[in-house]
Design a protein around this motif. Structure first.
Motif, PDB file in Angstrom:
ATOM      1  N   PRO A   1      -5.823  10.180  -7.807  1.00 33.85           N
ATOM      2  CA  PRO A   1      -5.163   9.506  -8.924  1.00 33.85           C
ATOM      3  C   PRO A   1      -5.300   7.989  -8.796  1.00 33.85           C
ATOM      4  O   PRO A   1      -5.394   7.465  -7.688  1.00 33.85           O
ATOM      5  N   GLY A   2      -5.269   7.321  -9.945  1.00 32.05           N
ATOM      6  CA  GLY A   2      -5.501   5.875  -9.960  1.00 32.05           C
ATOM      7  C   GLY A   2      -4.330   5.044  -9.480  1.00 32.05           C
ATOM      8  O   GLY A   2      -4.496   3.884  -9.137  1.00 32.05           O
ATOM      9  N   SER A   3      -3.143   5.640  -9.482  1.00 29.68           N
ATOM     10  CA  SER A   3      -1.969   4.906  -9.003  1.00 29.68           C
ATOM     11  C   SER A   3      -0.916   5.910  -8.567  1.00 29.68           C
ATOM     12  O   SER A   3      -1.000   7.101  -8.896  1.00 29.68           O
TER      13      SER A   3
ATOM     14  N   ALA B   1       0.807  -1.226   0.000  1.00 34.23           N
ATOM     15  CA  ALA B   1       0.000   0.000   0.000  1.00 34.23           C
ATOM     16  C   ALA B   1       0.842   1.280   0.000  1.00 34.23           C
ATOM     17  O   ALA B   1       0.337   2.350  -0.330  1.00 34.23           O
ATOM     18  N   VAL B   2       2.125   1.195   0.370  1.00 33.11           N
ATOM     19  CA  VAL B   2       2.967   2.399   0.313  1.00 33.11           C
ATOM     20  C   VAL B   2       4.020   2.306  -0.799  1.00 33.11           C
ATOM     21  O   VAL B   2       4.912   3.151  -0.896  1.00 33.11           O
ATOM     22  N   ALA B   3       3.899   1.295  -1.641  1.00 33.20           N
ATOM     23  CA  ALA B   3       4.826   1.184  -2.777  1.00 33.20           C
ATOM     24  C   ALA B   3       4.506   2.261  -3.810  1.00 33.20           C
ATOM     25  O   ALA B   3       3.350   2.657  -3.950  1.00 33.20           O
ATOM     26  N   PRO B   4       5.524   2.745  -4.539  1.00 29.53           N
ATOM     27  CA  PRO B   4       5.260   3.808  -5.527  1.00 29.53           C
ATOM     28  C   PRO B   4       4.289   3.373  -6.631  1.00 29.53           C
ATOM     29  O   PRO B   4       3.606   4.203  -7.203  1.00 29.53           O
ATOM     30  N   GLU B   5       4.202   2.061  -6.908  1.00 27.13           N
ATOM     31  CA  GLU B   5       3.336   1.562  -7.992  1.00 27.13           C
ATOM     32  C   GLU B   5       1.929   1.237  -7.508  1.00 27.13           C
ATOM     33  O   GLU B   5       1.092   0.815  -8.313  1.00 27.13           O
ATOM     34  N   GLN B   6       1.675   1.378  -6.198  1.00 23.55           N
ATOM     35  CA  GLN B   6       0.347   0.973  -5.692  1.00 23.55           C
ATOM     36  C   GLN B   6      -0.740   1.805  -6.342  1.00 23.55           C
ATOM     37  O   GLN B   6      -0.529   2.958  -6.722  1.00 23.55           O
ATOM     38  N   GLY B   7      -1.911   1.210  -6.492  1.00 21.94           N
ATOM     39  CA  GLY B   7      -3.039   1.945  -7.031  1.00 21.94           C
ATOM     40  C   GLY B   7      -4.219   1.031  -7.216  1.00 21.94           C
ATOM     41  O   GLY B   7      -4.251  -0.076  -6.677  1.00 21.94           O
ATOM     42  N   ILE B   8      -5.181   1.490  -8.001  1.00 23.48           N
ATOM     43  CA  ILE B   8      -6.359   0.681  -8.281  1.00 23.48           C
ATOM     44  C   ILE B   8      -5.935  -0.454  -9.204  1.00 23.48           C
ATOM     45  O   ILE B   8      -5.235  -0.225 -10.191  1.00 23.48           O
ATOM     46  N   VAL B   9      -6.362  -1.664  -8.884  1.00 20.99           N
ATOM     47  CA  VAL B   9      -5.902  -2.850  -9.605  1.00 20.99           C
ATOM     48  C   VAL B   9      -6.104  -2.702 -11.122  1.00 20.99           C
ATOM     49  O   VAL B   9      -5.255  -3.118 -11.906  1.00 20.99           O
TER      50      VAL B   9
END
Lengths: 196, 476
Positions: B386-388, B108-116
């Motif tokens: 933002p989505g990701s 959840a705190v990774a730079p790439e996290q977002g809506i699947v």
């Protein structure tokens, strides 16, 4: 999964079309890691009305639900099927369903019966006063008044419901075919394995 | 010579592991996306039966529904807890299950996290011609890059984890052809809202829709993902848009996408997937792009669509009696009177985000309308999500975040946010929201909330004026 063959009892004459999965089970009931107890949240917004059908003396615990077109549209949440099952409903009768909902229903021992609107209209009338009988083996819905409506169901779903089948165990019997497919896939489209 | 086939039929044929005599087929799944809401019971099932995940390499997990969109780290860089204990428990379950079963997990705190559904295409994990599933109905989204992608229930999530296959019946095929050029101010979201209004919420039931025609072909990948995302709102199992140069350009160089010689081989296969000349669909709907206006929903089904220049319909105007009843119930819930001009409907909340409209192009479109303006005084709450993390970083590099915050909108962390009332971002009972999400169902954005579905530019216009607004009036 509990097998299902014959279901007889009162049918809740809901009748509404486009009953979506947010109506069947609102999102805040999805914040669980269990499949149990979903009936408490089932149809929450409709049941906020003290005169709702689900909690009435005639229909509480009824095993059949009658709805309009496009029942279960919206989310893929299987919680919708868990919630309906937890209310004691084993059969839904409607002119059409969302594809995902009808699949989820079957996997939870709930029979989604498809009948044309004219049959639904007649069953709604009967449901107001009398029980309805659903027989999966003969694929018929009957009433105490000589009404007899035949319905279609695909043979695989019928077998799953009649036998209470575990689909994963069934698929595991095809393990060799899956392994062969994977081997062929690696040869045909090797780039499909994620690069990173 | 083989008979001409549609895009759907080609993808299906390439994935049949075993054809059963009863008409069902065992279908291989190339990509499985997992999130925290619909997976805990599936992992519990695996554990109870002593099963493992057959292809962890084809599986990717991301938490998105429950994550907070406010700060996730404190000043010292420590993780901030999720306030709601049930949300926290679902996230904790995914965090435990993913490594235990050997699945890649974007934290959840990774730079790439977002809506699947934003992360999949953005990472190049979702590819053309693949079968993609996820325990979420908006998996249809990935059809925008030419993947056969659809939502599944938790029993099927468990089935895919255990076997990397699903037992399916083939769907019928439907073509929705949008020909011509859309006018100024008309976006991909308006196209799909218009389509949903035309075919109805059950219009695609039993079908996979392929979107074709010059107006679809002209869309960017972001726009195509928006269109395909809402295929499910038209009742379809999945949406599809044939991969082309726009698709290849978008995917090239993305982390999980094929590289070098693999890339060339992939493109050669992807190019072979387009529907053959002479192939037929079970159903065809043709739409003239010139008929599509900036659109908005008035009711509680995504089929309840009118042009922004239109009025709230009179339930008596519908021919179908059950639609009359549904419309009357919708209007009572939405607090609207028949005949009211849509442009006279005030809104207190603005949500720009969701797997439908949270990509960079969406944020650019909203920012273009907002720039140099300020949100109206009656707008109580306006958030841009933002989505990701990668979309967020891109938007910040372009200065979009400042355009939003200077206009009085809030700039948030990526997630599903106010799409579905599973996290703290909710619309209060009785209040309206101009929302770029995909569903206007009763209670969708919170109990008693009233949702009007719009495009990002239209949401931005509503933020500025405090009412539903024809964005064309704000365009220079």
């Amino acid at each position: 999964m509990t097998p299902i063959e014959k279901v007889e009892g009162r049918a809740i004459p809901l009748g509404l079309k486009n009953v979506d999965t947010d109506v069947i089970i609102p999102a805040h009931w999805l914040k669980t890691t269990s499949r149990e107890g979903m009936g408490r949240g089932a149809f929450e917004s409709l049941r906020a009305d003290p005169d709702n059908l689900f909690d009435s003396a005639e229909y509480k615990g009824a095993p059949i639900l009658i709805a309009g077109d496009n029942f279960g549209c919206g989310s893929s949440r299987e919680h919708a099927a868990w919630a309906i099952g937890d209310l004691g409903i084993r059969v839904v009768i409607a002119p059409s369903y969302s594809d995902i909902f009808s699949g989820n229903a079957v996997k939870n021992g709930i029979l989604p019966v498809v009948l044309p609107q004219a049959a639904i209209d007649r069953l709604m009338e009967v449901a107001a006063t009398d029980p309805i009988h659903v027989d999966l083996d003969t694929q018929t819905v009957t009433t105490p008044f000589q009404d007899r409506f035949a319905f279609e169901i695909d043979p695989f779903r019928k077998m799953c419901l009649l036998e209470g089948l575990d689909e994963i165990s069934l698929t595991e019997k095809s393990d060799a075919a899956i392994a062969a497919y994977e081997q062929q896939l690696d040869a045909d489209r090797p780039w499909l394995r994620p690069a990173a | 010579m083989t008979r001409p086939r549609t895009l759907y039929e080609k993808i299906w044929d390439a994935h049949v592991v075993e054809q059963r005599p009863d008409g069902t087929a065992l279908i291989f799944i190339d990509r499985h996306l997992v999130h925290e809401v619909t997976s805990p019971q599936a992992f519990a099932g695996l554990r109870a039966s002593g099963r493992t995940v057959r292809r962890p390499d084809l599986t990717l997990a991301v938490a998105d529904h429950n994550v907070q969109t406010t700060a996730r780290l404190d000043a010292a860089g420590n993780r901030l807890p999720i306030a709601d204990p049930e949300s926290a428990a679902q996230l904790a379950a995914l965090e435990k299950n993913a490594p235990e079963f050997g699945i890649r997990y974007i934290d959840a705190v990774a730079p790439e996290q977002g809506i699947v559904h934003v992360v999949g295409p953005e990472q190049g994990f979702s590819l053309p011609g693949t079968t993609i599933v996820c325990g979420d109905s908006h998996t249809a989204c990935h059809g925008g890059i030419g993947a056969l992608a659809f939502g599944i229930g938790t029993s099927e999530v468990e089935h895919v984890l255990a076997t990397q296959t699903l037992l399916l019946q083939p769907s019928k095929t439907m073509e929705v052809r949008v020909e011509g050029d859309v006018g100024p101010g008309v976006s991909a979201k308006d196209i799909i809202l218009h389509i949903t209004g035309v075919i109805g919420a059950a219009g695609g039931t039993g079908h996979v829709i392929e979107y074709t025609g010059s107006a679809i072909r002209a869309l960017s990948i972001e726009g195509r993902l928006t269109v395909s995302n809402m295929a499910i709102e038209g009742g379809a199992r999945a949406g599809l848009i044939a991969p082309d140069e726009t698709t290849f350009e978008y995917l090239k160089g993305r982390p999980y996408a094929p590289k070098d010689a693999d890339w060339d081989a992939a493109i050669a296969w992807w190019k072979s997937l387009a529907t053959d000349p002479g192939a037929t669909y079970d159903k065809v709907v043709v739409i003239d792009a010139a008929d599509i206006a900036p659109s908005v929903t008035w009711g509680t089904s995504p089929e309840d669509v009118v042009p922004i220049t239109g009025v709230v319909p009179d339930p008596a105007s519908f021919a179908d009696p059950s639609k009359q009843t549904a419309a009357a119930k919708s209007l009572a819930y939405m607090g609207l009177e028949p005949g009211t001009r849509m442009q006279d409907v005030p809104v207190e909340n603005i949500f720009i985000g969701s797997c439908t409209n949270s990509r960079i192009e969406d944020l650019r479109a909203a920012a273009a309308v907002i720039k140099g303006r300020h949100k109206a005084d009656n707008v109580r709450w306006a958030i841009v999500v933002p989505g990701s993390g990668l979309v967020k970083a891109q938007a910040e590099a372009e200065g979009l975040d400042r355009i939003f915050t200077e206009a009085g909108l809030e700039w948030r962390e990526p997630g599903c946010s106010a799409c579905l009332a599973m996290n703290p971002d909710k619309v209060p009972a009785g209040e309206r929201c101009a929302s770029t999400s995909n569903r206007n169902f009763v209670g969708r954005q919170g109990p008693g909330s009233r949702t009007h579905l719009v495009s990002p530019a239209m949401a931005a216009a509503a933020a500025v004026t405090g009412k539903l607004t024809d964005v064309r009036e704000l365009m220079a």
